[in-house]
Design an enzyme around this catalytic site. Structure first.
Site, PDB file in Angstrom:
ATOM      1  N   GLU A 106      42.548 -13.601  13.065  1.00  0.00           N
ATOM      2  CA  GLU A 106      41.644 -14.623  13.552  1.00  0.00           C
ATOM      3  C   GLU A 106      40.619 -13.724  14.412  1.00  0.00           C
ATOM      4  O   GLU A 106      40.829 -12.913  14.808  1.00  0.00           O
ATOM      5  CB  GLU A 106      41.975 -15.580  14.603  1.00  0.00           C
ATOM      6  CG  GLU A 106      42.862 -16.730  14.076  1.00  0.00           C
ATOM      7  CD  GLU A 106      44.587 -16.266  14.355  1.00  0.00           C
ATOM      8  OE1 GLU A 106      44.656 -15.208  15.054  1.00  0.00           O
ATOM      9  OE2 GLU A 106      45.189 -16.795  13.752  1.00  0.00           O
ATOM     10  N   TYR A 118      36.122  -6.190   8.831  1.00  0.00           N
ATOM     11  CA  TYR A 118      37.316  -6.774   7.970  1.00  0.00           C
ATOM     12  C   TYR A 118      36.994  -7.101   6.528  1.00  0.00           C
ATOM     13  O   TYR A 118      37.757  -6.632   5.639  1.00  0.00           O
ATOM     14  CB  TYR A 118      37.930  -7.943   8.580  1.00  0.00           C
ATOM     15  CG  TYR A 118      38.233  -7.734  10.284  1.00  0.00           C
ATOM     16  CD1 TYR A 118      38.886  -6.803  10.463  1.00  0.00           C
ATOM     17  CD2 TYR A 118      37.873  -8.564  11.047  1.00  0.00           C
ATOM     18  CE1 TYR A 118      39.261  -6.607  11.820  1.00  0.00           C
ATOM     19  CE2 TYR A 118      38.058  -8.567  12.578  1.00  0.00           C
ATOM     20  CZ  TYR A 118      39.046  -7.443  12.736  1.00  0.00           C
ATOM     21  OH  TYR A 118      39.197  -7.071  14.145  1.00  0.00           O
TER      22      TYR A 118
END
Length: 148
Positions: A106, A118
């Site tokens: 998250e 990411y």
């Protein structure tokens, strides 16, 4: 710059907790890091050292064949030097080599640098956790990466 990435040890607990205060508005406590390093057999944490100074850390929980990235932090003095990228790379390589087939995490919806990092590793948004962060009610983006 002499960067070394190694598995976190008990001596890293206090510096990791201090770094968390600098990096996050809702930092983990020293006790939380103690439990992760000493007791949580599902946890795998690594640290980045530059010339003997803790510059960052990353952690993950291995649950069956899934890796849940819990934290990635780089000390403000060491940002923009690809340390976060190196940490995520080592974390993924190690866990894939040990049977992890997918990774999740998250990230704050407003944290564009982290989202961009990411994405470099193949993470894609898969949903939103509304009001996930207790400090300000910000949403979290759930991201997933599948091993090919």
């Amino acid at each position: 710059m002499n960067l070394i990435i190694r598995q976190a040890e008990e001596k890293d607990i206090k510096p990791m907790a201090l770094m968390d205060v600098l990096c996050f508005s809702a930092p983990w406590s020293e006790t939380s890091f103690e439990k992760e390093i000493r007791e949580n057999h599902l946890a795998f944490y690594i640290v980045a050292e530059v010339d003997g100074i803790l510059a960052g850390y990353a952690g993950l929980w291995c649950i069956v064949d899934e890796g849940h990235i819990t934290n990635v932090a780089v000390h403000p003095d060491w940002r923009r030097r690809h340390i976060g990228e190196a940490l995520v790379s080592v974390l993924l390589e190690h866990t894939i080599a040990n049977g992890i087939k997918s990774h999740t995490l998250e990230v704050r919806a407003s944290n564009e640098p982290a989202i961009s990092l990411y994405r470099k590793f193949g993470f894609e948004p898969a949903g939103t956790r509304k009001n996930y962060y207790e400090d300000n009610g910000e949403d979290a983006i759930i991201m997933w990466r599948m091993v090919e």
